[in-house]
Design a protein around this motif. Sequence first.
Motif, mmCIF file in Angstrom:
data_model
loop_
_atom_site.group_PDB
_atom_site.id
_atom_site.type_symbol
_atom_site.label_atom_id
_atom_site.label_comp_id
_atom_site.label_asym_id
_atom_site.label_seq_id
_atom_site.Cartn_x
_atom_site.Cartn_y
_atom_site.Cartn_z
ATOM 1 N N LYS A 89 0.583 -1.160 0.135
ATOM 2 C CA LYS A 89 0.143 0.041 -0.170
ATOM 3 C C LYS A 89 0.923 1.279 -0.008
ATOM 4 O O LYS A 89 1.987 1.395 0.752
ATOM 5 C CB LYS A 89 -0.767 0.045 1.323
ATOM 6 C CG LYS A 89 -2.282 -0.835 1.354
ATOM 7 C CD LYS A 89 -3.068 -0.521 2.364
ATOM 8 C CE LYS A 89 -2.381 -1.010 3.680
ATOM 9 N NZ LYS A 89 -3.126 -0.612 4.702
ATOM 10 N N THR A 90 0.445 2.161 -0.758
ATOM 11 C CA THR A 90 0.875 3.727 -0.766
ATOM 12 C C THR A 90 -0.148 4.562 -0.828
ATOM 13 O O THR A 90 -1.119 4.317 -1.080
ATOM 14 C CB THR A 90 1.920 3.754 -1.956
ATOM 15 O OG1 THR A 90 1.074 3.940 -3.240
ATOM 16 C CG2 THR A 90 3.075 2.763 -1.886
ATOM 17 N N ILE A 106 9.892 6.198 5.668
ATOM 18 C CA ILE A 106 8.864 5.604 5.703
ATOM 19 C C ILE A 106 8.802 4.743 6.570
ATOM 20 O O ILE A 106 9.649 3.789 6.777
ATOM 21 C CB ILE A 106 8.562 4.921 4.167
ATOM 22 C CG1 ILE A 106 8.421 5.852 3.192
ATOM 23 C CG2 ILE A 106 7.527 3.897 4.281
ATOM 24 C CD1 ILE A 106 8.260 5.219 1.606
ATOM 25 N N ARG A 112 -0.148 1.446 8.620
ATOM 26 C CA ARG A 112 0.422 1.302 7.362
ATOM 27 C C ARG A 112 1.731 1.525 7.467
ATOM 28 O O ARG A 112 2.121 2.310 8.341
ATOM 29 C CB ARG A 112 -0.303 2.276 6.210
ATOM 30 C CG ARG A 112 -0.352 3.826 6.544
ATOM 31 C CD ARG A 112 -1.395 4.470 5.717
ATOM 32 N NE ARG A 112 -0.875 4.360 4.234
ATOM 33 C CZ ARG A 112 -1.731 4.050 3.357
ATOM 34 N NH1 ARG A 112 -3.262 3.993 3.720
ATOM 35 N NH2 ARG A 112 -1.549 3.815 2.038
ATOM 36 N N SER A 169 4.157 4.212 6.187
ATOM 37 C CA SER A 169 4.150 5.361 5.335
ATOM 38 C C SER A 169 4.894 6.416 6.214
ATOM 39 O O SER A 169 5.754 6.148 6.873
ATOM 40 C CB SER A 169 2.779 5.895 5.320
ATOM 41 O OG SER A 169 2.341 7.077 4.301
#
Length: 345
Positions: A152-153, A202, A232, A234
């Motif tokens: 996921k981004t 990240i 997540r 990120s």
Amino acid sequence: MDFSIIIKKAWEGYDASKTIKSVEDISAMVSTNHVYRITFDDEDIIIAKLSLFGKFEHFKEDHRIIHSLSNNLLYPFENLLAKSLLKNNRVYIYHYKYGKTDAWVVFYNPTRILDRLPKRLDDNLIKKLGHQLGKFHKACSRVKNVLPKSSKTLRTDIYSLQQQLEKNERNFGSAMQVDFLKYHCDLFLRNRSKYNMSSFDIIPVFIDWNIGNFSVTPNYELYSRWDYDWFRMSYRVLDFYFFSRVVSDVGDRTVFSYVIGPMMEDRFITFLKEYHKVYPLTADEIRFMKEAYRFFILNYVIKDGKHFFNDQYAKKLQAEAFDVYLPSVDRDFDAEKIIEALKLK
């Protein structure tokens, strides 16, 4: 549907030799996810979480990253995260598919909980919390290279929303509202290139930091964290909006909204100053906080809101997204005020 049936099937797949005595729903009733306390015949207790939201592959991926993170975090955070149960040395996740029901279940060891933060923090507590998050983010950054990869981004999530807006316009409101959402998606993707984002770390971020999701020691150090709905890999600034709400002048509220105002309060700047002493921020990261907020509204309120929040909250928050949240992004957030307070260039 009686979800306890799925919980029992999930446990049978884990260890059928241990008999369940009772399954008690302890959900917060804000989201569509369900949390259960399972008591066995021998009085052992575990926690089960059942989710119908998102994608099974993402859920599995996230929990495997969190498990790796919890094993690799060093003192004082080595026991901070709620632990998932393992089978054959991997996080056990049960996938249930029957008819239109698609659900997945994960089991956790019960989390030890010490103190909750007060509903409204004084200056001293705001500084302690800023210091603690700086330490925690720094610890997460140190282990980021040994964690499993994430698919996921922010970009892939916004692309997914754009595709849904093209394919199912009626699900998102009037033609004018759909155009408004498309405009903010384009703006987010365009604005990303303004910042030196390749220099941003990240790291694992949990996003949904409200005072019901973590506990602290009597000295107000982070003690335990649970509830991984929006986890997540990120940018660390994605965690800041919820902390701005925790330290806001209004304090914790039962009826909540996602207004941008708390990020401009002096109390939040006090929080960031303490964070910055521990884990320094850059001016571009501060500028990106506006886009992190825009992403939060587009992704978690608009794209996933009706799947994640119960119906009452979903309708309220999505209406406010159109009328209040998105119109305020470029109007009410002033990065330069924070940059100046942190003495950044």
